[in-house]
Design a protein around this motif. Structure first.
Motif, PDB file in Angstrom:
ATOM      1  N   GLY A  52       0.079   2.815  -0.682  1.00  0.00           N
ATOM      2  CA  GLY A  52      -1.024   2.240   0.121  1.00  0.00           C
ATOM      3  C   GLY A  52      -0.648   2.134   1.739  1.00  0.00           C
ATOM      4  O   GLY A  52       0.640   2.328   1.909  1.00  0.00           O
ATOM      5  N   GLU A 107      -4.992  -2.062   0.872  1.00  0.00           N
ATOM      6  CA  GLU A 107      -6.273  -1.558   0.183  1.00  0.00           C
ATOM      7  C   GLU A 107      -5.926  -2.161  -1.274  1.00  0.00           C
ATOM      8  O   GLU A 107      -4.920  -2.483  -1.713  1.00  0.00           O
ATOM      9  CB  GLU A 107      -6.308  -0.236   0.120  1.00  0.00           C
ATOM     10  N   TYR A 142      -6.695  -0.031  -3.825  1.00  0.00           N
ATOM     11  CA  TYR A 142      -6.638   1.068  -4.373  1.00  0.00           C
ATOM     12  C   TYR A 142      -5.859   1.916  -3.780  1.00  0.00           C
ATOM     13  O   TYR A 142      -5.289   1.625  -2.750  1.00  0.00           O
ATOM     14  CB  TYR A 142      -8.126   1.966  -4.551  1.00  0.00           C
ATOM     15  N   ARG A 143      -5.409   2.882  -4.480  1.00  0.00           N
ATOM     16  CA  ARG A 143      -4.333   3.723  -3.985  1.00  0.00           C
ATOM     17  C   ARG A 143      -4.890   4.729  -2.759  1.00  0.00           C
ATOM     18  O   ARG A 143      -5.941   5.138  -2.798  1.00  0.00           O
ATOM     19  CB  ARG A 143      -3.767   4.778  -5.091  1.00  0.00           C
ATOM     20  N   ALA A 144      -4.194   4.792  -1.728  1.00  0.00           N
ATOM     21  CA  ALA A 144      -4.187   5.198  -0.557  1.00  0.00           C
ATOM     22  C   ALA A 144      -2.966   5.708   0.100  1.00  0.00           C
ATOM     23  O   ALA A 144      -2.097   5.594  -0.302  1.00  0.00           O
ATOM     24  CB  ALA A 144      -5.048   4.382   0.328  1.00  0.00           C
ATOM     25  N   HIS A 183      -6.414   8.214   3.583  1.00  0.00           N
ATOM     26  CA  HIS A 183      -7.325   8.923   2.635  1.00  0.00           C
ATOM     27  C   HIS A 183      -7.088   8.204   1.292  1.00  0.00           C
ATOM     28  O   HIS A 183      -5.881   7.767   1.068  1.00  0.00           O
ATOM     29  CB  HIS A 183      -7.230  10.093   2.597  1.00  0.00           C
ATOM     30  N   ASP A 184      -8.009   8.436   0.289  1.00  0.00           N
ATOM     31  CA  ASP A 184      -7.605   8.023  -0.883  1.00  0.00           C
ATOM     32  C   ASP A 184      -7.535   8.929  -2.083  1.00  0.00           C
ATOM     33  O   ASP A 184      -7.215  10.043  -1.545  1.00  0.00           O
ATOM     34  CB  ASP A 184      -8.909   7.025  -1.395  1.00  0.00           C
ATOM     35  N   VAL A 239     -10.339   6.739   4.382  1.00  0.00           N
ATOM     36  CA  VAL A 239     -10.346   5.011   4.174  1.00  0.00           C
ATOM     37  C   VAL A 239     -10.274   4.386   5.572  1.00  0.00           C
ATOM     38  O   VAL A 239      -9.465   4.860   6.341  1.00  0.00           O
ATOM     39  CB  VAL A 239      -9.055   4.745   3.367  1.00  0.00           C
ATOM     40  N   GLU A 253     -12.431  -4.055   4.881  1.00  0.00           N
ATOM     41  CA  GLU A 253     -12.738  -2.624   4.819  1.00  0.00           C
ATOM     42  C   GLU A 253     -14.087  -2.514   5.561  1.00  0.00           C
ATOM     43  O   GLU A 253     -14.966  -2.981   5.504  1.00  0.00           O
ATOM     44  CB  GLU A 253     -12.824  -2.167   3.326  1.00  0.00           C
ATOM     45  N   LEU A 296     -14.556   5.644   2.795  1.00  0.00           N
ATOM     46  CA  LEU A 296     -14.900   6.516   1.888  1.00  0.00           C
ATOM     47  C   LEU A 296     -16.286   7.195   1.805  1.00  0.00           C
ATOM     48  O   LEU A 296     -16.602   7.826   1.065  1.00  0.00           O
ATOM     49  CB  LEU A 296     -15.013   5.595   0.553  1.00  0.00           C
TER      50      LEU A 296
END
Length: 392
Positions: free
Chosen positions: A116, A136, A138-140, A157-158, A164, A178, A183
């Motif tokens: 991330g 984040e 989540y994975r980015a 980007h994710d 993102v 965020e 997204l």
């Protein structure tokens, strides 16, 4: 007489074997000097360029860091921080403060599940503690940071190729939230720009053109600091099959914004290198395009051999490598640099081609040169880590 014929046959056989061995040796050497590129690597729904980083999962390469000087702001186990042209990773302010982002990870598996955006700030005297976790949840990856008014924003980007968007509450702040539109925009490998004192955000990303089953660089614009987006999925003039662009893949584009002027330089190694300029904040219809280097085989995509002479034999084509550097001087003149490479495709219908990573050289252009005119800068490869191999 029979003895003489026998000797001639032996000599011819030996010479033929020698020639075959020389050819085999040449082909092996050529293979070592080229790397294959798959068309799949340029499609945003594929993770080809998201694969395991280099260096056999080591965290960093330390051999040359002390010679380069500077400060350590953090580490990462994810070594692939860009595929080509570098995004904005640093913001340097007049008060001597600096903000930095990069693709971070502390995991050493190929998946890098904790990948991330890592962030650090220099307050004018010291850098903050080196981060070990992403912003984040989540994975980015692949962030680009800009300053918008009194705070900062970054775009990444994710894993589903969505953009993102995060913003902090003040420049240098580690308090990131965020954005409501995160997204919502589709694309990957974003590049962002915002002119000083403006809240107009300009964004570039690689995106799928579903109608034509191709991937192109698309332009996006927000006129209200990221609260909404009034231009989405806009293809700049000339970026289509009529202009010779079948694809324009990951991270072969750079952008700057100064006042109401927006400047872009972009080009894959298998299409034209060109610059675009808008003097009206990126309004549709305001863009002008100037070609710098012409790619001689329009709409090349790896499914045809690199034959530019029309004789049915693959040609090695000298091109630029998409690793573009870009600057705007005090007079508003664009300056562009890009590496030199060679492209070769000997097999049709396989969606692949080869390039020569060992080619050394650089192209340089500025607006005073005019269209289709560049300067070639020759130089010798440097063995930066002093291991005896300039290619490593």
């Amino acid at each position: 007489m029979k003895k003489l014929i026998y000797i001639i046959i032996v000599i011819c056989t030996l010479n033929n074997a020698k020639a075959q061995n020389a050819t085999a040796s040449h082909n092996a050497d050529l293979k070592n000097k080229t790397k294959a590129v798959s068309l799949k690597s340029y499609h945003s729904n594929n993770n080809y360029l998201e694969g395991a980083p280099v260096e056999n999962n080591t965290f960093y390469k330390s051999s040359s860091g002390s010679r380069l000087g500077g400060s350590d702001v953090g580490t990462t186990s994810y070594d692939l921080n860009t595929n080509a042209a570098a995004p904005n990773r640093l913001l340097v302010y007049p008060d001597n403060t600096v903000s930095a982002v990069w693709t971070g990870s502390t995991n050493t598996t190929a998946a890098r599940p904790d990948r991330g955006t890592f962030f650090n700030n220099y307050d004018g005297a010291n850098w903050g503690p080196a981060p070990d976790t992403r912003i984040e949840s989540y994975r980015a990856g692949f962030p680009a940071i800009i300053n918008v008014g009194d705070h900062e924003m970054y775009f990444a980007h994710d894993g589903n190729n969505n953009i993102v968007i995060f913003e902090n509450d003040a420049k240098g702040s580690t308090n990131w939230t965020e954005n409501a539109n995160s997204l919502m925009l589709h694309g990957a490998w974003p590049r962002a720009a915002c002119a000083e004192g403006s809240n107009i955000i300009h964004l570039l990303a690689a995106n799928d053109d579903a109608a034509n089953k191709n991937e192109y660089m698309f332009y996006y614009r927000s006129s209200d600091g990221g609260a909404s987006w009034d231009i989405i999925n806009y293809r700049l003039p000339g970026i289509d099959t009529l202009g010779g662009y079948n694809i324009m893949g990951a991270e072969c584009y750079v952008m700057r914004a100064i006042g109401s002027n927006v400047y872009i330089a972009a080009g894959e190694s298998i299409n034209d290198l060109a610059v675009w300029k808008s003097n009206s904040n990126g309004d549709i219809g305001s863009w002008t395009r100037t070609r710098i280097i012409e790619w001689p085989q329009p709409n090349f995509d790896g499914n045809t051999i690199s034959d530019i002479t029309g004789d049915g034999v693959a040609d090695t084509i000298t091109s630029q490598d998409g690793n573009i550097a870009f600057a705007i001087d005090n007079d508003g003149m664009m300056h562009v640099w890009s590496g030199v490479t060679n492209i070769l495709d000997v097999t049709p219908d396989d969606k692949t081609w080869s390039y020569f990573p060992g080619v050394a050289g650089m192209w340089y252009w500025n607006e005073s040169f005019g269209a289709d005119s560049v300067q070639y800068l020759d130089f010798t490869l440097v063995d930066w880590d002093e291991d005896g191999n300039p290619f490593a």
